[in-house]
Enzyme design. Structure first.
Site, PDB file in Angstrom:
ATOM      1  N   ASP A  59       8.190  13.902 -10.646  1.00  0.00           N
ATOM      2  CA  ASP A  59       6.850  13.976 -10.068  1.00  0.00           C
ATOM      3  C   ASP A  59       5.926  13.261 -11.049  1.00  0.00           C
ATOM      4  O   ASP A  59       5.704  13.756 -12.163  1.00  0.00           O
ATOM      5  CB  ASP A  59       6.453  15.444  -9.898  1.00  0.00           C
ATOM      6  CG  ASP A  59       5.014  15.602  -9.403  1.00  0.00           C
ATOM      7  OD1 ASP A  59       4.301  14.582  -9.258  1.00  0.00           O
ATOM      8  OD2 ASP A  59       4.612  16.762  -9.168  1.00  0.00           O
ATOM      9  N   ARG A 145     -11.168   3.351   3.840  1.00  0.00           N
ATOM     10  CA  ARG A 145     -10.282   3.296   2.672  1.00  0.00           C
ATOM     11  C   ARG A 145     -11.104   3.403   1.396  1.00  0.00           C
ATOM     12  O   ARG A 145     -10.842   2.697   0.424  1.00  0.00           O
ATOM     13  CB  ARG A 145      -9.465   1.982   2.676  1.00  0.00           C
ATOM     14  CG  ARG A 145      -8.446   1.886   3.790  1.00  0.00           C
ATOM     15  CD  ARG A 145      -7.301   2.881   3.605  1.00  0.00           C
ATOM     16  NE  ARG A 145      -6.329   2.797   4.682  1.00  0.00           N
ATOM     17  CZ  ARG A 145      -6.401   3.506   5.813  1.00  0.00           C
ATOM     18  NH1 ARG A 145      -7.390   4.357   6.018  1.00  0.00           N
ATOM     19  NH2 ARG A 145      -5.470   3.362   6.728  1.00  0.00           N
ATOM     20  N   TYR A 148      -9.076   5.277  -1.507  1.00  0.00           N
ATOM     21  CA  TYR A 148      -7.856   4.475  -1.659  1.00  0.00           C
ATOM     22  C   TYR A 148      -8.186   3.119  -2.288  1.00  0.00           C
ATOM     23  O   TYR A 148      -7.581   2.726  -3.294  1.00  0.00           O
ATOM     24  CB  TYR A 148      -7.204   4.279  -0.287  1.00  0.00           C
ATOM     25  CG  TYR A 148      -5.935   3.465  -0.309  1.00  0.00           C
ATOM     26  CD1 TYR A 148      -4.737   4.012  -0.769  1.00  0.00           C
ATOM     27  CD2 TYR A 148      -5.919   2.151   0.145  1.00  0.00           C
ATOM     28  CE1 TYR A 148      -3.571   3.269  -0.778  1.00  0.00           C
ATOM     29  CE2 TYR A 148      -4.750   1.396   0.137  1.00  0.00           C
ATOM     30  CZ  TYR A 148      -3.583   1.967  -0.330  1.00  0.00           C
ATOM     31  OH  TYR A 148      -2.426   1.222  -0.335  1.00  0.00           O
ATOM     32  N   LYS A 152      -6.984   1.796  -5.917  1.00  0.00           N
ATOM     33  CA  LYS A 152      -6.111   0.620  -6.003  1.00  0.00           C
ATOM     34  C   LYS A 152      -6.784  -0.486  -6.810  1.00  0.00           C
ATOM     35  O   LYS A 152      -6.113  -1.272  -7.484  1.00  0.00           O
ATOM     36  CB  LYS A 152      -5.717   0.146  -4.609  1.00  0.00           C
ATOM     37  CG  LYS A 152      -4.741   1.087  -3.892  1.00  0.00           C
ATOM     38  CD  LYS A 152      -3.397   1.135  -4.587  1.00  0.00           C
ATOM     39  CE  LYS A 152      -2.358   1.924  -3.822  1.00  0.00           C
ATOM     40  NZ  LYS A 152      -1.037   1.921  -4.475  1.00  0.00           N
ATOM     41  N   PRO A 184       7.955   5.091   5.708  1.00  0.00           N
ATOM     42  CA  PRO A 184       7.863   6.448   6.281  1.00  0.00           C
ATOM     43  C   PRO A 184       6.432   6.985   6.264  1.00  0.00           C
ATOM     44  O   PRO A 184       5.987   7.604   7.237  1.00  0.00           O
ATOM     45  CB  PRO A 184       8.774   7.271   5.378  1.00  0.00           C
ATOM     46  CG  PRO A 184       9.747   6.295   4.828  1.00  0.00           C
ATOM     47  CD  PRO A 184       9.008   4.997   4.684  1.00  0.00           C
ATOM     48  N   ARG A 189       1.290   8.352   9.147  1.00  0.00           N
ATOM     49  CA  ARG A 189      -0.141   8.131   9.383  1.00  0.00           C
ATOM     50  C   ARG A 189      -0.385   7.670  10.819  1.00  0.00           C
ATOM     51  O   ARG A 189      -1.379   8.048  11.432  1.00  0.00           O
ATOM     52  CB  ARG A 189      -0.687   7.113   8.375  1.00  0.00           C
ATOM     53  CG  ARG A 189      -0.842   7.716   6.986  1.00  0.00           C
ATOM     54  CD  ARG A 189      -1.562   6.810   6.031  1.00  0.00           C
ATOM     55  NE  ARG A 189      -0.727   5.742   5.540  1.00  0.00           N
ATOM     56  CZ  ARG A 189      -1.054   4.455   5.534  1.00  0.00           C
ATOM     57  NH1 ARG A 189      -2.215   4.065   6.013  1.00  0.00           N
ATOM     58  NH2 ARG A 189      -0.239   3.553   5.044  1.00  0.00           N
ATOM     59  N   ARG A 206      -4.692  -6.400  12.270  1.00  0.00           N
ATOM     60  CA  ARG A 206      -5.341  -6.758  11.008  1.00  0.00           C
ATOM     61  C   ARG A 206      -4.609  -7.894  10.305  1.00  0.00           C
ATOM     62  O   ARG A 206      -5.170  -8.553   9.432  1.00  0.00           O
ATOM     63  CB  ARG A 206      -5.357  -5.548  10.041  1.00  0.00           C
ATOM     64  CG  ARG A 206      -6.073  -4.332  10.553  1.00  0.00           C
ATOM     65  CD  ARG A 206      -6.313  -3.307   9.456  1.00  0.00           C
ATOM     66  NE  ARG A 206      -5.105  -2.892   8.737  1.00  0.00           N
ATOM     67  CZ  ARG A 206      -5.047  -1.849   7.907  1.00  0.00           C
ATOM     68  NH1 ARG A 206      -6.121  -1.113   7.710  1.00  0.00           N
ATOM     69  NH2 ARG A 206      -3.936  -1.535   7.272  1.00  0.00           N
TER      70      ARG A 206
HETATM   71  P1  NAD Z   1       5.978   5.758   1.152  1.00  0.00           P
HETATM   72  O1  NAD Z   1       4.539   6.182   0.992  1.00  0.00           O
HETATM   73  O2  NAD Z   1       6.563   5.838   2.501  1.00  0.00           O
HETATM   74  O3  NAD Z   1       6.896   6.559   0.155  1.00  0.00           O
HETATM   75  C1  NAD Z   1       6.343   7.024  -1.005  1.00  0.00           C
HETATM   76  C2  NAD Z   1       7.368   7.749  -1.858  1.00  0.00           C
HETATM   77  O4  NAD Z   1       6.601   8.345  -2.895  1.00  0.00           O
HETATM   78  C3  NAD Z   1       8.126   8.868  -1.183  1.00  0.00           C
HETATM   79  O5  NAD Z   1       9.512   8.710  -1.419  1.00  0.00           O
HETATM   80  C4  NAD Z   1       7.582  10.133  -1.862  1.00  0.00           C
HETATM   81  O6  NAD Z   1       8.547  11.146  -1.991  1.00  0.00           O
HETATM   82  C5  NAD Z   1       7.152   9.585  -3.202  1.00  0.00           C
HETATM   83  N1  NAD Z   1       6.147  10.398  -3.889  1.00  0.00           N
HETATM   84  C6  NAD Z   1       5.063  10.996  -3.354  1.00  0.00           C
HETATM   85  N2  NAD Z   1       4.405  11.691  -4.298  1.00  0.00           N
HETATM   86  C7  NAD Z   1       5.075  11.498  -5.464  1.00  0.00           C
HETATM   87  C8  NAD Z   1       4.883  11.957  -6.791  1.00  0.00           C
HETATM   88  N3  NAD Z   1       3.877  12.781  -7.106  1.00  0.00           N
HETATM   89  N4  NAD Z   1       5.769  11.544  -7.738  1.00  0.00           N
HETATM   90  C9  NAD Z   1       6.799  10.738  -7.431  1.00  0.00           C
HETATM   91  N5  NAD Z   1       7.028  10.283  -6.183  1.00  0.00           N
HETATM   92  C10 NAD Z   1       6.179  10.656  -5.213  1.00  0.00           C
HETATM   93  O7  NAD Z   1       6.139   4.273   0.595  1.00  0.00           O
HETATM   94  P2  NAD Z   1       5.213   2.995   0.779  1.00  0.00           P
HETATM   95  O8  NAD Z   1       4.334   3.094   1.996  1.00  0.00           O
HETATM   96  O9  NAD Z   1       6.154   1.852   0.653  1.00  0.00           O
HETATM   97  O10 NAD Z   1       4.200   3.046  -0.450  1.00  0.00           O
HETATM   98  C11 NAD Z   1       4.614   2.742  -1.765  1.00  0.00           C
HETATM   99  C12 NAD Z   1       3.442   2.163  -2.542  1.00  0.00           C
HETATM  100  O11 NAD Z   1       2.996   0.969  -1.915  1.00  0.00           O
HETATM  101  C13 NAD Z   1       2.206   3.072  -2.622  1.00  0.00           C
HETATM  102  O12 NAD Z   1       1.600   2.947  -3.887  1.00  0.00           O
HETATM  103  C14 NAD Z   1       1.305   2.505  -1.554  1.00  0.00           C
HETATM  104  O13 NAD Z   1      -0.062   2.769  -1.789  1.00  0.00           O
HETATM  105  C15 NAD Z   1       1.608   1.030  -1.706  1.00  0.00           C
HETATM  106  N6  NAD Z   1       1.229   0.264  -0.526  1.00  0.00           N
HETATM  107  C16 NAD Z   1       1.812   0.535   0.666  1.00  0.00           C
HETATM  108  C17 NAD Z   1       1.412  -0.183   1.789  1.00  0.00           C
HETATM  109  C18 NAD Z   1       2.011   0.096   3.138  1.00  0.00           C
HETATM  110  O14 NAD Z   1       1.471  -0.400   4.128  1.00  0.00           O
HETATM  111  N7  NAD Z   1       3.112   0.810   3.237  1.00  0.00           N
HETATM  112  C19 NAD Z   1       0.440  -1.178   1.681  1.00  0.00           C
HETATM  113  C20 NAD Z   1      -0.126  -1.425   0.434  1.00  0.00           C
HETATM  114  C21 NAD Z   1       0.282  -0.696  -0.668  1.00  0.00           C
END
Ligand code: NAD
Length: 246
Positions: A59, A145, A148, A152, A184, A189, A206
């Protein structure tokens, strides 16, 4: 294609989405990957499926656990900070809890993990840190956002600060700014809006390319920035966003 053989890569939030695809892509190029996630069972499953990946439950909000795990490992050559969370709302929707969770998970955890990993990297005079920011940051505003985007943007600020401090010490630090990527948490969302198809169409609209990104498309940039092919690049934020920020 470059090889990452001989390098150890530490990836946070590696059980799903971009983190998982990154762990898989790094391992496919020969890195020894330490895949970490708060969901320990899910990273164990990943490690059992993919050669070159070992799993650790972590975590990233638990400062003691971060320190204990990273100091128990040999020095890392690659660190991928991927943990993050989206708060959906304007400034008026954002309360202290939403602000704190956004900054704790998206920014402070990255600070702590990187601080724990840096001494080993400095000792060996070699390290590449790849931070997963977002195009919604200091690069671009998007509706609902507020916390967020601010958190970021902090990642991009930290990326540049770390790059500036250690540019002569063999350490590089770059950020990736994805557009909307299938994952996921994105599915969750979309479901939470109550109208999955409409919300999906709005996300696709978008992106000028008219589709969502795939986690593997972000993982390619992770591998490039992690390895020696990008040796002349540091302190930058790379958009991989389907044209959203054109
Ligand atoms: P996701 O959000 O689907 O998965 C996130 C993972 O993080 C999960 O496996 C979860 O168990 C883990 N997690 C949550 N809290 C945690 C903690 N406290 N410690 C350790 N692990 C933890 O994956 P995603 O959407 O690919 O996002 C990954 C990153 O990419 C994030 O930083 C997100 O902001 C960024 N991001 C995602 C998108 C998108 O559209 N998916 C776009 C831009 C940026």
């Amino acid at each position: 294609e470059q090889t990452l053989a001989g390098k150890t890569a530490f990836v946070t939030a590696a059980a799903n989405g971009i983190g998982r695809a990154s762990a898989e892509a790094l391992a496919a190029r020969g890195a020894a990957v330490v895949a970490t996630d708060i969901d320990g069972a899910a990273v164990e499953t990943l490690a059992a499926q993919v050669d070159g990946i070992s799993a650790q439950r972590l975590d990233v909000l638990d400062a003691d656990a971060v320190d204990a795990l990273i100091t128990s490992l040999p020095p890392l050559q690659i660190l991928v900070n991927c943990a993050g969370w989206v708060h959906d709302g304007t400034i008026l929707d954002c309360d202290d809890d939403a602000w704190d969770r956004s900054f704790d998970l998206n920014a402070k955890a990255l600070f702590r993990v990187t601080k724990a990993a840096l001494p080993g990297m400095l000792e060996q005079g070699n390290g590449s840190i790849v931070n997963i920011a977002s195009i919604v940051s200091s690069e671009k505003g998007a509706p609902r956002r507020f916390a967020y985007g601010a958190s970021k943007a902090a990642i991009i600020g930290m990326t540049k600060a770390i790059a500036a401090d250690y540019v002569t010490a063999g350490i590089r630090c770059n950020a990736i700014c994805p557009g909307t990527v299938q994952s996921p948490s994105l599915e969750d969302r979309l479901k939470a809006t109550g109208d999955f198809d409409k919300a999906l169409a709005a996300f696709k609209d978008r992106q000028p390319m008219g589709r969502l990104g795939k986690p593997e498309e972000i993982a390619e940039m992770v591998c490039y920035l992690a390895g020696d092919l990008s040796a002349f690049t540091t302190g930058q934020a790379f958009a991989v966003d389907g044209g959203w920020s054109i």
